[in-house]
Scaffold this motif. Structure first.
Motif, PDB file in Angstrom:
ATOM      1  N   ASP A   1      73.595  -6.607  64.174  1.00 33.42           N
ATOM      2  CA  ASP A   1      74.061  -5.296  63.725  1.00 33.42           C
ATOM      3  C   ASP A   1      75.221  -4.812  64.589  1.00 33.42           C
ATOM      4  N   GLY A   2      75.124  -5.072  65.908  1.00 32.62           N
ATOM      5  CA  GLY A   2      76.201  -4.673  66.813  1.00 32.62           C
ATOM      6  C   GLY A   2      77.498  -5.413  66.538  1.00 32.62           C
ATOM      7  N   LYS A   3      77.359  -6.722  66.272  1.00 34.06           N
ATOM      8  CA  LYS A   3      78.561  -7.526  66.004  1.00 34.06           C
ATOM      9  C   LYS A   3      79.238  -7.069  64.709  1.00 34.06           C
ATOM     10  N   ILE A   4      78.436  -6.724  63.711  1.00 36.17           N
ATOM     11  CA  ILE A   4      79.006  -6.261  62.441  1.00 36.17           C
ATOM     12  C   ILE A   4      79.642  -4.884  62.620  1.00 36.17           C
ATOM     13  N   ALA A   5      78.959  -4.011  63.414  1.00 35.88           N
ATOM     14  CA  ALA A   5      79.505  -2.667  63.647  1.00 35.88           C
ATOM     15  C   ALA A   5      80.846  -2.732  64.374  1.00 35.88           C
ATOM     16  N   SER A   6      80.970  -3.693  65.292  1.00 30.96           N
ATOM     17  CA  SER A   6      82.226  -3.836  66.042  1.00 30.96           C
ATOM     18  C   SER A   6      83.220  -4.716  65.305  1.00 30.96           C
TER      19      SER A   6
ATOM     20  N   ASP B   1      78.533 -11.470  51.868  1.00 27.14           N
ATOM     21  CA  ASP B   1      78.190 -10.674  50.687  1.00 27.14           C
ATOM     22  C   ASP B   1      77.599  -9.352  51.178  1.00 27.14           C
ATOM     23  N   PRO B   2      78.438  -8.338  51.388  1.00 23.88           N
ATOM     24  CA  PRO B   2      77.955  -7.063  51.946  1.00 23.88           C
ATOM     25  C   PRO B   2      76.814  -6.440  51.145  1.00 23.88           C
ATOM     26  N   GLU B   3      76.879  -6.588  49.829  1.00 27.36           N
ATOM     27  CA  GLU B   3      75.832  -5.983  49.000  1.00 27.36           C
ATOM     28  C   GLU B   3      74.477  -6.653  49.254  1.00 27.36           C
TER      29      GLU B   3
ATOM     30  N   TRP C   1      69.235  -7.350  52.635  1.00 25.52           N
ATOM     31  CA  TRP C   1      68.565  -8.314  53.522  1.00 25.52           C
ATOM     32  C   TRP C   1      68.153  -7.704  54.857  1.00 25.52           C
ATOM     33  N   MET C   2      68.995  -6.832  55.435  1.00 28.68           N
ATOM     34  CA  MET C   2      68.721  -6.257  56.765  1.00 28.68           C
ATOM     35  C   MET C   2      67.416  -5.462  56.791  1.00 28.68           C
ATOM     36  N   PRO C   3      67.134  -4.543  55.843  1.00 31.06           N
ATOM     37  CA  PRO C   3      65.830  -3.848  55.861  1.00 31.06           C
ATOM     38  C   PRO C   3      64.649  -4.811  55.682  1.00 31.06           C
ATOM     39  N   TRP C   4      64.899  -5.841  54.842  1.00 31.11           N
ATOM     40  CA  TRP C   4      63.815  -6.816  54.654  1.00 31.11           C
ATOM     41  C   TRP C   4      63.520  -7.574  55.950  1.00 31.11           C
TER      42      TRP C   4
END
Length: 434
Positions: free
Chosen positions: A317-322, A329-331, A336-339
């Protein structure tokens, strides 16, 4: 069993040991004076001091203490596992002077066992050694020539009459002649000594013998006992008739010996039962401990895996935020992340599991008319007979309801319906395929 143990109250034993010397009280419980003293020590029962009874005998004072109170209720009752020795000991003492047992000259009005043996043995054919016997049949164990039969019966008649007069009992059968007192007894037999003579023959490989009856009888106790006499025989001067008193004394000792053996066996059985309980308890405890260890290690492993997944997700999550990395596939990644966070929580043993987030489109459930379902001819006919209109209605029916509505038992129908419902998207997890 009656002889397994005798329960005595602590107060009762205290009164007994202060009423008579312990050497006189102890045999009642199958113990020595030293053994009874140990019991008193364990249960906090004061014992008469050395010289107590001598002082009383000479008119001197020897005070009796009070029985101390105890907090431990388990010590208020004493269990003696050798109760009941005293009656046999009394019989041994009673015949210690060797009783005089007289053998009658005839067999008028014989004992029923003697009369029964006489009738059976007289009708028997002598064996190759010239002896008559009936083996394991219900008869006194006698193996003699017919010439010595009456004498053997008179000897047993005298011994049986005496034994019953002092409270014993006698039975005949398998094994042999049994002299008993209560539960304990020994088997005896009377036999005649036979001398074997080899016949002179030219053929050295095959021998033949003749057998000569000696008329000498032997009375045997057919048991095992170290140090106890077990046979008496006619000799050059001695006759069995003259030693029956000694046989009676030996019988009492043998019965006591058998009683001790029986009580020892019972004691060993009790020991084994208690040891078995302990072994089983230890085994159960070890199995439980093994399960605890397995569960602990599994929980620790799941906790570690959950932590790794959470660390990975936080780093991701940190790498994506930065904007160090970007999802392809962002959608799909947003679902996937909550799962993934839910999965970490679901395997962690110390975190409540939240509801599972939907990541994929649910499989559509299609309600179809039963007329449009792909069914076998027999099932289609049954559903039509039961007037089942569509799959929604079909999914609500239990196996029993389906059978009642569609007429009779048809085991394949429920399995077929379950397959069909699964094929059109219904959840069949609560349904049995059988």
């Amino acid at each position: 069993m009656a002889d397994e143990f005798l329960i005595v109250k602590r107060r009762e034993l205290f009164d007994q040991v202060w009423s008579a010397p312990m050497t006189k009280i102890a045999p009642k419980y199958g113990l020595s004076g030293v053994g009874l003293a140990k019991v008193c020590k364990k249960h906090k029962i004061p014992k008469p001091p050395v010289g107590h009874w001598a002082k009383l005998e000479h008119g001197k004072g020897s005070p009796q203490p009070e029985l101390p109170e105890l907090n431990d209720t388990d010590l208020e009752e004493i269990r003696f596992f050798r109760a009941g020795f005293e009656p046999v000991t009394k019989h041994v003492d009673a015949v210690a002077t060797t009783p005089e047992i007289v053998v009658k000259d005839d067999l008028r009005n014989p004992h029923r066992l003697v009369d029964q043996a006489r009738e059976k043995l007289r009708s028997e054919t002598a064996g190759y050694r010239g002896l008559v016997s009936v083996g394991s049949q219900c008869c006194l164990d006698i193996s003699v020539t017919k010439k010595s039969l009456t004498r053997a019966l008179r000897i047993l008649e005298a011994l049986i009459r005496y034994w019953e007069s002092v409270g014993g009992c006698v039975s005949a059968g398998d094994p042999g002649t049994r002299f008993a007192r209560d539960e304990d007894g020994v088997s005896i037999s009377i036999s005649e000594q036979i001398v074997r003579h080899e016949k002179p023959r030219k053929d050295r490989y095959f021998k033949e013998y003749t057998y000569e009856a000696t008329g000498k009888l032997t009375l045997s106790i057919d048991e095992w006992g170290e140090g106890l006499r077990k046979s008496w025989s006619d000799g050059k001067v001695q006759r069995l008739e003259s030693v029956l008193g000694n046989v009676a004394v030996a019988l009492e000792k043998w019965v006591l010996h058998e009683r001790e053996r029986r009580l020892d066996r019972q004691c060993e059985e009790r020991q084994e039962r208690e040891a078995m309980k302990t072994r089983e308890a230890k085994k159960a405890s070890a199995e439980l401990e093994s399960e605890r260890i397995k569960n602990l290690e599994a929980c620790a492993n799941d906790w570690g895996r959950a932590g790794q997944i959470r660390d990975y997700l936080a780093d991701l999550d940190g790498k994506i935020a930065s904007q160090t990395i970007k999802p392809i596939d962002p959608e799909s990644f947003a679902k996937w992340m909550p799962w993934a966070q839910w999965y970490a929580d679901s395997i962690c043993p110390i975190t409540p599991t939240p509801p599972r987030p939907e990541t994929d489109e649910p499989i559509a459930r299609i309600n179809k008319s039963t007329e449009h379902l792909d069914l076998t001819a027999k099932t289609r006919q049954r559903l039509k007979q039961g007037q089942v209109s569509d799959t929604d209605e079909l999914a609500e029916l239990t196996k029993h309801q389906l059978e009642e509505r569609c007429g009779g038992r048809y085991s394949n129908m429920y399995r077929e319906v379950t397959r069909v419902l699964e094929g059109v998207g219904y959840d069949i997890s609560a349904r049995s395929r059988w």
